[in-house]
Design a protein around this motif. Structure first.
Motif, short mmCIF file in Angstrom:
data_model
loop_
_atom_site.label_atom_id
_atom_site.label_comp_id
_atom_site.label_asym_id
_atom_site.label_seq_id
_atom_site.Cartn_x
_atom_site.Cartn_y
_atom_site.Cartn_z
N ILE A 121 -30.74 10.88 -72.72
CA ILE A 121 -29.94 11.24 -71.56
C ILE A 121 -28.46 10.95 -71.83
O ILE A 121 -28.07 9.82 -72.14
N GLY A 122 -27.63 11.98 -71.72
CA GLY A 122 -26.20 11.82 -71.93
C GLY A 122 -25.78 11.77 -73.38
O GLY A 122 -24.59 11.56 -73.67
N LEU A 123 -26.72 11.95 -74.30
CA LEU A 123 -26.41 11.86 -75.73
C LEU A 123 -26.18 13.25 -76.32
O LEU A 123 -26.99 14.15 -76.15
N ASP A 156 -28.68 22.92 -73.36
CA ASP A 156 -28.38 21.65 -72.71
C ASP A 156 -29.27 21.46 -71.47
O ASP A 156 -29.81 20.37 -71.23
N MET A 160 -32.07 18.45 -70.82
CA MET A 160 -32.06 17.54 -69.68
C MET A 160 -33.38 17.58 -68.93
O MET A 160 -33.89 16.54 -68.49
#
Length: 245
Positions: A121-123, A156, A160
């Motif tokens: 997550i967020g990487l 993306d 997610m």
């Protein structure tokens, strides 16, 4: 004081001293291997530099010669896990089906390693295996005629969605890990939630009360595949459509 020489014979009545096993030189690969063993056995939070060093029979300080710290170690672990994902050869006639299969495969691999999906997550992927998964997703969409901008956004969004579902899956797996009793307790809880929805004021929540059964009936796999189908239909709608700037 004289030191004991290693070439001395064993005195009578004593056991021969065992030769110390040669320690394998520490490498980044061995560190990641050990970290994943800790992850699989104890979870992501347990995979600290200190705990991994303990697994390797060394001190935490020795790890820093190969890994800068916990964050890099976690990224290396995630990339190693991503290497287990089986990648398809793009078939333009089956690109949507293959993209769905790849998402299911990625979810399977992530959930087989406890809560490793939290790292994703967020990487932004920079490791070779994570990049290979992204490349495969992009290749499938481009083979199907998805415009570059849409494919870039979709990869993306898909990532997610898979990550979030994998994380939720590990939460439910933990709740069900107690065997038949835990499973029975969970189903009883779902029944209580269903009854709660039905008992809500119908004038304020008419759809929740009317659809209490539907809202609590499908399991995680069905919900995941339904979400994938929605995403894939949306992505496919951009094929042959003019790309907006």
């Amino acid at each position: 004081m004289a030191t004991e020489r290693s070439d001395m014979p064993t005195p009578p009545g004593r056991r021969p001293r065992k030769a110390a096993a040669a320690r394998q030189p520490l490498t980044r690969e061995l560190i990641v291997d050990a970290a994943i063993r800790v992850l699989d056995a104890e979870g992501l939070e347990a995979a600290t530099m200190r705990r991994v060093a303990q697994e390797l029979g060394t001190g935490a300080a020795s790890l820093y010669a190969h890994v800068s710290g916990r964050e890099e170690l976690r990224e290396l672990m995630l990339d190693r896990v991503a290497g287990e994902v089986r990648l398809p050869v793009p078939d333009p006639a089956r690109w949507q089906e293959q993209l769905k299969e790849l998402a299911l495969e990625t979810r399977r691999v992530l959930t087989s390693h406890r809560d490793i999906a939290q790292v994703s997550i967020g990487l932004i992927p920079t490791g070779p295996n994570l990049l290979a998964v992204a490349e495969a997703q992009l290749a499938l969409m481009r083979a199907g005629g998805v415009p570059p901008k849409i494919a870039a956004l979709a990869v993306d969004t898909l990532g997610m969605f898979v990550d979030a579902d994998a994380i939720e899956g590990t939460i439910y797996s933990a709740k069900l890990s107690g065997g038949a009793e835990a499973i029975e307790k969970f189903h009883r809880y779902l029944g209580e939630i269903r009854d709660f929805f039905k008992a809500l004021p119908a004038d304020r929540y008419p759809n929740v009360t009317a659809m209490a059964q539907e809202l609590t009936s499908e399991g995680g796999d069905a919900r995941f595949e339904f979400g994938l189908d929605i995403l894939l239909r949306g992505i496919a709608s951009y094929v042959d459509a003019p790309e907006t700037s």
